[in-house]
Design an enzyme around this catalytic site. Structure first.
Site, PDB file in Angstrom:
ATOM      1  N   THR A 164       0.890  -1.118   0.055  1.00  0.00           N
ATOM      2  CA  THR A 164      -0.078  -0.040  -0.094  1.00  0.00           C
ATOM      3  C   THR A 164       1.130   1.165   0.198  1.00  0.00           C
ATOM      4  O   THR A 164       1.970   1.147  -0.131  1.00  0.00           O
ATOM      5  CB  THR A 164      -0.880   0.026   1.291  1.00  0.00           C
ATOM      6  OG1 THR A 164      -0.185   0.492   2.265  1.00  0.00           O
ATOM      7  CG2 THR A 164      -1.477  -1.257   1.460  1.00  0.00           C
TER       8      THR A 164
ATOM      9  N   GLU B 117      13.635  -2.329  -0.774  1.00  0.00           N
ATOM     10  CA  GLU B 117      14.317  -1.885  -2.107  1.00  0.00           C
ATOM     11  C   GLU B 117      13.467  -1.134  -3.036  1.00  0.00           C
ATOM     12  O   GLU B 117      13.750  -0.416  -3.792  1.00  0.00           O
ATOM     13  CB  GLU B 117      14.697  -3.202  -2.818  1.00  0.00           C
ATOM     14  CG  GLU B 117      15.420  -2.889  -4.073  1.00  0.00           C
ATOM     15  CD  GLU B 117      17.023  -2.446  -3.817  1.00  0.00           C
ATOM     16  OE1 GLU B 117      16.755  -1.342  -4.320  1.00  0.00           O
ATOM     17  OE2 GLU B 117      17.671  -3.124  -3.201  1.00  0.00           O
TER      18      GLU B 117
ATOM     19  N   VAL C  26      12.563   2.715  -4.026  1.00  0.00           N
ATOM     20  CA  VAL C  26      13.527   3.659  -5.061  1.00  0.00           C
ATOM     21  C   VAL C  26      13.617   2.861  -6.154  1.00  0.00           C
ATOM     22  O   VAL C  26      14.457   1.864  -5.987  1.00  0.00           O
ATOM     23  CB  VAL C  26      14.608   4.478  -4.400  1.00  0.00           C
ATOM     24  CG1 VAL C  26      15.319   5.112  -5.571  1.00  0.00           C
ATOM     25  CG2 VAL C  26      14.325   5.280  -3.369  1.00  0.00           C
TER      26      VAL C  26
ATOM     27  N   ALA D 280      11.639   0.986  -7.937  1.00  0.00           N
ATOM     28  CA  ALA D 280      10.730  -0.178  -8.209  1.00  0.00           C
ATOM     29  C   ALA D 280      11.877  -1.495  -8.000  1.00  0.00           C
ATOM     30  O   ALA D 280      11.981  -1.799  -6.982  1.00  0.00           O
ATOM     31  CB  ALA D 280      10.197  -0.150  -9.581  1.00  0.00           C
TER      32      ALA D 280
ATOM     33  N   GLY E  69      -1.062   2.367 -14.228  1.00  0.00           N
ATOM     34  CA  GLY E  69      -0.361   2.072 -12.901  1.00  0.00           C
ATOM     35  C   GLY E  69       0.837   2.524 -12.484  1.00  0.00           C
ATOM     36  O   GLY E  69       1.652   2.056 -11.808  1.00  0.00           O
TER      37      GLY E  69
ATOM     38  N   ASP F  18       6.490  12.387  -3.924  1.00  0.00           N
ATOM     39  CA  ASP F  18       7.413  11.161  -4.092  1.00  0.00           C
ATOM     40  C   ASP F  18       8.807  11.134  -4.477  1.00  0.00           C
ATOM     41  O   ASP F  18       9.315  10.286  -3.901  1.00  0.00           O
ATOM     42  CB  ASP F  18       6.452  10.392  -5.386  1.00  0.00           C
ATOM     43  CG  ASP F  18       6.740   8.877  -5.407  1.00  0.00           C
ATOM     44  OD1 ASP F  18       6.673   8.162  -4.542  1.00  0.00           O
ATOM     45  OD2 ASP F  18       7.276   8.557  -6.481  1.00  0.00           O
TER      46      ASP F  18
ATOM     47  N   LYS G 279      11.854   9.557  -2.061  1.00  0.00           N
ATOM     48  CA  LYS G 279      12.782   8.748  -2.446  1.00  0.00           C
ATOM     49  C   LYS G 279      14.365   9.355  -2.252  1.00  0.00           C
ATOM     50  O   LYS G 279      15.013   8.439  -1.931  1.00  0.00           O
ATOM     51  CB  LYS G 279      12.663   8.344  -4.160  1.00  0.00           C
ATOM     52  CG  LYS G 279      11.387   7.687  -4.349  1.00  0.00           C
ATOM     53  CD  LYS G 279      11.157   7.708  -5.838  1.00  0.00           C
ATOM     54  CE  LYS G 279       9.868   6.752  -6.186  1.00  0.00           C
ATOM     55  NZ  LYS G 279       9.394   6.723  -7.784  1.00  0.00           N
TER      56      LYS G 279
ATOM     57  N   GLY H 117       5.543   0.734 -12.520  1.00  0.00           N
ATOM     58  CA  GLY H 117       4.834  -0.455 -12.960  1.00  0.00           C
ATOM     59  C   GLY H 117       4.709  -1.355 -11.941  1.00  0.00           C
ATOM     60  O   GLY H 117       5.461  -1.542 -11.186  1.00  0.00           O
TER      61      GLY H 117
END
Length: 816
Positions: free
Chosen positions: A556, A607, A610, A612, A665, A679, A683, A798
């Site tokens: 989430t 992990e 930052v 993905a 997404g 965001d 990061k 993604g």
């Protein structure tokens, strides 16, 4: 001559007794058989409860008596043909009337002596052996009933009488020499004293009876039939991967039975130990299964020195300590003498080498009695403060790892305690004999199932690690994550020796749990059937299940979920998360979570915070761990923003590209989090902190490229509309960059303790210029990478890549 014994579950009802009769008939075709039987399953407990209730003048004993009567009469009616029932029912009713008279006497007197208790308990085996004898006769078997009270003589220690073997062996031998019957049935558990009173041999005494008979007759084998196919490597009811042990020594079997392996009663082994009689533990309901063979020199075909893992529950740990114990001879003798006088069995002993304290493990039911006796014995020393009052800790269990060859293998205790420690199983006391045949430890009772499964996994399961996941959030990322686990399950088991299960999952509405692992083919059907979702309830359920190698997976972006991480880590539950809130929150909270992870040996991996699925944080950790120091960071950290600005042009209006990014997404559920730069700030602050610097998110300077009216919206629909309303503004940004042959990128920078996030025009010769699609890129300038930075580049947004990054973190934990 065959000696076989059937336990309580084997003779629990008419159907089970029929299975026993089939085995007896098969055996008797080849040679004569002596059959020892227990009471009908559960009857001994019922009789004991009835006797206690009667002595306490509680009339519920009559209800229990009625239940006992009903079970025996129904068993007779199901086993014996109608034509032969009358005499059998009459005998059973007469015996039940005698039993009822005894219980009435206890009620009237308001007392229950040990002698009377033994007499009452004897009715269970006496009735079952009579009924089974008559059932065998009804099927044409040449059968006689031998009353064990006439063949086994004991002293007057009621409840756990000692056998006079010299007399008993002759009585048994003479009886068998004289009998001509093919089958002899005997009640287990009961005997008679020299002066003619009924005695019992202790709980589990039916096994003991069988061993006494086998030893007296010096047969080659003794078979004990129960409801499992042998002695297992652990309790199969608690450890589902437990397996039968084909061959085991008497000493190993005694250790396992002492430490709670209920399939075998420890004193059973004593009469046959020196007679070279092989004992087989077999399954009444699978008689052809090999079971377990117990002998002096078993045929062992395993390199594993551990033979089994066992446990005893409901233990009280008593600690006696004080300065007056040090160097005082005779103290231990006084302590054990007083315990012995109270007829209390000591299961576990350990003493500090300083002689300052002694710990004893006894059954919880005897704790208060032991405490009172010890405090009375050492009252003078306690008044002098030389010894402190005995300390009781209830709710404990003992776990034991057993193996004859443990002494020849180094590191076993290290593996045992390491695996328990990794799962936050606190050890209160440890004992290991000089023979090194077992290592035992006292732990909290609530941790027993997890401890047994952890140790079984460590010593028996071919190095396979079971990971139990609890997934919060099953949206875009969560669904992909579940799909990936399902697709890779076989590969992980075969190649990485890793069994990854999801034991619980939740969305904003419901949460669903299955300690055996949720069927991932049906999870979308099962989740709505769960209970109402609740963050506190979710962690409470995880603690209640108390499964080994538990990992909480947060898919989430919820602040409240992130606030629960500390509770998980304090419970030694690993946390894997793509939620950036926790690690970008106040620096003190970030440090707290990292410290809790170390303190409670609970992995905390993020992990995907930052980049993905890109290995950015892992690479950074390795740099720092190897002694390098980060001097400067430049990065495009938002795959969603990069996607938006790469697709934004004269033909694709800014608002439409944002909506496309949302639909695919690439953005957070609230796209304003991405577009406002929040965001990216999160990061960046995480990278800065992982580089070893202290920084708050508010210390990062941000120049928003969004108009104020866009930032003021409160929902996605209004936000998109505001982007449409400001079309000219966004077109102007694009045109300015195009005019200078640049591309628009939101760049995060850090240097000399200063950090910023801003929309920049990137020229054609810059590494960021050709960043395509939803890619991220990070440049680390360090002491070692001073001239040419370490560059990490790839897809940074993604659901698929984020899910794969989470999955990778889970696998990292499994590989620890």
């Amino acid at each position: 001559m065959n000696v076989i014994k059937f336990g309580g579950t084997s003779v629990a009802n008419a159907q089970n007794i029929s299975s026993c009769i089939s085995i007896i008939k098969q055996k008797s075709e080849k040679e004569s058989v002596i059959v020892i039987v227990s009471a009908l399953g559960g009857v001994t407990d019922l009789l004991l409860t009835a006797a206690i209730n009667a002595s306490e003048k509680t009339e519920t004993y009559k209800e229990i008596m009625q239940e006992v009567e009903t079970r025996h009469l129904e068993t007779v009616k199901e086993l014996i043909p109608v034509a032969g029932q009358s005499s059998v029912l009459s005998h059973v009713k007469r015996e039940l009337n005698r039993l009822e008279t005894l219980l009435d006497g206890c009620f009237l007197l308001g007392e229950l002596s040990e002698r009377t208790k033994d007499l009452i308990l004897s009715f269970g085996e006496a009735l079952s052996s009579y009924i089974i004898t008559e059932a065998l006769k009804a099927q044409g078997e040449d059968t006689a009933l031998a009353d064990s009270r006439e063949l086994i003589q004991t002293n007057n220690r009621f409840g756990k009488a000692a056998v006079n073997f010299a007399v008993t062996n002759k009585l048994i031998f003479d009886y068998i020499e004289e009998t001509e019957h093919r089958v002899t049935v005997m009640p287990g558990f009961i005997a008679k004293s020299a002066d003619g009173h009924t005695t019992t041999l202790g709980r589990g005494g039916s096994d003991y009876t069988a061993a006494i008979v086998a030893a007296a007759l010096e047969v080659n084998t003794l078979e004990i039939y129960t409801d499992v196919s042998g002695i297992f490597t652990a309790n199969p009811k608690m450890v589902k991967l437990a397996e039968p042990i084909p061959h085991i020594t008497f000493e190993e079997a005694m250790e396992l039975s002492h430490f709670g392996a209920k399939v075998l009663y420890a004193p059973t082994i004593q009469p046959i130990l020196n007679k070279d009689i092989t004992l087989y533990i077999k399954n009444t309901f699978e008689p052809d299964a090999p079971g377990s063979a117990i002998s002096k020199m078993p045929e062992v075909k395993s390199d594993n020195p551990i033979r089994g893992i066992s446990n005893i529950d409901d233990i009280t740990l008593i600690t006696v300590e004080g300065p007056g114990m040090v160097g005082v001879s005779g103290f231990s003798k006084r302590l054990f003498d007083v315990i012995g006088k109270e007829n209390i069995n000591v299961i576990f002993i350990t003493q500090a080498s300083s002689e300052h304290s002694i710990c004893l493990g006894i059954l919880e039911a005897e704790g208060k009695k032991a405490e009172a006796a010890i405090n009375a014995e050492f009252s003078y020393e306690m008044e002098q403060r030389k010894i402190y009052p005995a300390v009781l800790e209830n709710g404990m269990s003992i776990i034991a790892v057993v193996g004859e060859n443990m002494k020849n293998h180094q590191g076993l205790s290290g593996r045992m305690f390491s695996s328990l420690g990794k799962n936050n199983i606190n050890i209160r006391a440890i004992a290991q004999g000089a023979s090194e045949r077992n290592i035992s430890a006292v732990i909290d009772k609530k941790d027993v199932k997890k401890a047994l499964n952890t140790l079984h996994e460590t010593f028996f399961e071919d190095a396979t690690v079971q990971l139990n996941l609890y997934v919060m959030g099953v949206g875009n990322v969560g669904k992909k994550f579940i799909e990936q686990i399902q697709a890779q399950a076989k590969y992980l088991k075969k190649n990485l020796k890793m069994n990854v299960r999801i034991a619980g999952m939740a969305n904003s509405r419901t949460m669903y749990f299955d300690e055996d692992g949720i069927d991932l083919k049906k999870w979308q059907e099962l989740l709505p059937q769960g209970e109402k979702s609740d963050f506190k309830g979710f962690i409470s359920k995880i603690k209640e299940l108390n499964l080994r190698n538990s990992i909480f997976v947060d898919n989430t972006a919820n602040h409240d979920v992130a606030a629960t991480y500390a509770q998980y880590l304090k419970s030694s539950i690993g946390v894997v998360t793509c939620n950036k809130v926790a690690c970008s929150s106040e620096y003190e909270n970030y440090k707290l979570l990292k410290n809790l992870s170390r303190q409670y040996n609970a992995p905390f991996l993020f992990e995907t915070n930052v980049g993905a699925g890109l290995p950015i944080i892992d690479t950074l950790k390795n740099l720092v761990a190897s002694g390098d120091r980060v001097k400067k960071i430049q990065a495009v950290l938002s795959g969603s923003l990069n996607f938006i600005f790469n697709n934004f042009n004269e033909d694709n209006p800014f608002d439409e590209v944002v909506q496309q990014a949302m639909a695919e997404g690439y953005t957070e559920p609230d796209p304003k989090i991405d577009l406002s730069g929040i965001d990216v700030k999160r990061k960046l602050v995480i990278l800065i902190r992982e580089s070893g610097y202290k920084m708050e998110i508010d210390d990062i300077k941000t120049k928003s490229f969004l108009p104020d009216e866009c930032m003021a919206t409160t929902n996605n629909a209004d936000f998109i509309q505001s982007l449409k309303d400001n079309k000219d503004y966004f077109d102007n940004l694009y045109n300015q960059a195009k005019a200078q042959y640049c591309k628009l990128k939101v760049v995060a920078s850090f240097k000399k303790n200063k950090a910023s996030v801003s929309l920049q025009m990137i020229p054609a010769d810059h590494p960021f210029y050709n960043l395509e699609g939803k890619d991220n890129i990070v440049l680390f300038y360090t002491d070692r990478y001073a001239d040419q930075p370490l560059l990490i580049k790839g897809a940074g947004a993604g659901a698929d890549v984020t899910a794969s990054g989470i999955f990778a973190d889970v696998i990292r934990i499994g590989n620890r």
